[in-house]
Structures are given as C-alpha cells and as structure tokens.
Scaffold this motif. Structure first.
Motif, PDB file in Angstrom:
ATOM      1  N   ASN A  83       0.609  -1.057  -0.225  1.00 30.76           N
ATOM      2  CA  ASN A  83       0.298   0.057  -0.021  1.00 30.76           C
ATOM      3  C   ASN A  83       0.642   1.218  -0.241  1.00 30.76           C
ATOM      4  N   ARG A  86       2.254   1.856  -3.421  1.00 27.65           N
ATOM      5  CA  ARG A  86       1.464   2.725  -4.299  1.00 27.65           C
ATOM      6  C   ARG A  86       0.969   3.983  -3.994  1.00 27.65           C
ATOM      7  N   ALA A  87       1.121   4.549  -2.834  1.00 28.01           N
ATOM      8  CA  ALA A  87       0.974   5.496  -2.220  1.00 28.01           C
ATOM      9  C   ALA A  87       2.581   6.702  -2.507  1.00 28.01           C
ATOM     10  N   ASP A  90       1.162   6.956  -6.269  1.00 21.89           N
ATOM     11  CA  ASP A  90       0.237   7.812  -6.906  1.00 21.89           C
ATOM     12  C   ASP A  90       0.798   9.546  -6.635  1.00 21.89           C
ATOM     13  N   THR A 119      -7.293  13.364  -2.319  1.00 25.02           N
ATOM     14  CA  THR A 119      -7.771  12.201  -3.463  1.00 25.02           C
ATOM     15  C   THR A 119      -6.870  11.211  -4.447  1.00 25.02           C
ATOM     16  N   LEU A 120      -5.351  11.921  -2.953  1.00 27.32           N
ATOM     17  CA  LEU A 120      -4.376  10.825  -3.044  1.00 27.32           C
ATOM     18  C   LEU A 120      -4.569   9.703  -2.904  1.00 27.32           C
ATOM     19  N   PHE A 121      -4.144   8.217  -3.396  1.00 25.07           N
ATOM     20  CA  PHE A 121      -4.106   6.585  -2.462  1.00 25.07           C
ATOM     21  C   PHE A 121      -3.029   6.900  -1.628  1.00 25.07           C
ATOM     22  N   GLY A 122      -3.658   7.027  -0.488  1.00 26.20           N
ATOM     23  CA  GLY A 122      -2.625   6.946   0.907  1.00 26.20           C
ATOM     24  C   GLY A 122      -2.604   7.327   1.523  1.00 26.20           C
TER      25      GLY A 122
END
Length: 213
Positions: A83, A86-87, A90, A119-122
């Motif tokens: 995770n 990914r953050a 992103d 709005t951004l992941f994580g």
C-alpha cells in the motif's frame, strides 16, 4: 493553571527548546517519510529512507521512475509496503504532472489543496496535514495521536478523533509556519516523554494545566 493555545506553545518552547521538526533534509524526503511513518515507528522509517536515499538521492524524478518491485523492496522495513509503495507512486506521479513545482502547486490549488491531497491513494487526514505544514507551508494543526492524548490530559473534552480535534483547535492568527511546525514537534516529543502513563504525566511541567479554548 489555565493556558491559551499561544501561551501553551510558548511555555513548551521555553521548557523544551526548539525541536526543529520535521527531521529531514529536503521536502521530497519529508513526503516519503510522511507516507512511510503510517502505522509504524520512526526507526523502521529510517531504514527505508536510507535505502531510498541510496537508490535516488531523494531526487523526485528518480523516485517517480522507480519500478514498483524496487520501491517495495526498499520500503519493506516500514511495513504495509504494498500500500505504501502505491501511495508513493501515486503522490510522486501527481507531483510529476505538476513538474515537481511545489510553489506552483500551492498557487494553483490554494485553499482546495487539502481536498486535492485527500484524493491521492494512501493520503488521509493526518498525512495531508503533514504535507500542508511541512511541504506546502500552511500553518495547520496536526491532530495526531499524541495531540489527542495531550489535549485530553489538558482537560479538552471530545478530543478523541482526528476531525473533532481539528474542529476544536485553532492556531493563533499570528502563528507562522515555523511556529506551527515547532508546536507539532513539541507535542510529539512531549508525548513520547510524558504521555506514556499517569506517572510520567504527573511528573511533567504541564501537570495540572488546563487548555483554555
């Protein structure tokens, strides 16, 4: 002893001295650290940051260009590496779309920047506020776990969730960005020293104080 937010800040600064937060040499390192520290301790983050420094020198373009496999292996010590990778990807691709120009991002979004970050992941409330304070230079209050425990000890009711504290605490209008950064650092260091149990709190210089909102 009743203290306003401003009086509390100055008392802590006198007693504890400047903390110089955030512990990093660049804003790119701060962004990475703010993501990596989620749900772990700073010792684990330090290991991941050292690996990323070796790989990229914290150059934002180099971070953005890392393969997901390389990134995951580098940040494995921080836990939740899938995770978090990914953050990081992103966030840095979002930064890349803005040519890694932090001042231009601040100017473009202004008061909507926090909503955009979310709005951004994580990126949750706490990480968004850390980025606002330390990367984009907005004097905001970070209502992290130490802050919530701290305010509860100071007699503040309903200081049990991030949003409730954000609704309760307003920094003085004359607070600079550096003041807000120092306040965050002071609270977190105080928390580590004096909020571990009743005895440590009772031995602190703020025992008996009440925050006046």
């Amino acid at each position: 002893m009743n203290l306003t937010v401003e009086q509390l800040f100055h008392k802590m600064l006198r007693e504890m001295g400047p903390q110089g937060w955030w512990p990093a040499d660049s804003k790119w390192e701060i962004i990475l650290g703010a993501i990596l520290v989620q749900n772990t301790n700073w010792q684990n983050v330090t290991q991941s940051l050292q690996r990323l420094d070796t790989l990229t020198g914290f150059d934002p373009e180099a971070v953005s260009a890392l393969s997901i496999e390389t990134l995951q292996e580098a940040i494995r010590p921080s836990g939740f590496y899938r995770n978090k990778s990914r953050a990081i990807t992103d966030v840095f691709r979002w930064l890349e779309r803005h040519a890694f120009d932090l001042a231009a991002i601040r100017q473009a979004y202004q008061t909507s920047l926090r909503s955009e970050l979310l709005t951004l992941f994580g990126i949750g409330n706490e990480t968004a506020d850390v980025l606002l304070l330390y990367v984009f230079d907005y004097p905001v209050f970070i209502a992290d776990n130490y802050a919530r425990k701290f305010l509860t000890r100071l007699g503040v009711a309903h200081a049990d969730t991030y949003q409730s504290v954000k609704d309760l605490i307003r920094l003085p209008q004359n607070f600079s960005v550096l003041d807000a950064q120092e306040f965050h650092g002071l609270i977190d260091v105080f928390g580590k020293q004096h909020l571990t149990n009743d005895r440590s709190w009772q031995a602190s210089f703020l025992h008996g104080a009440k925050l006046q909102l």
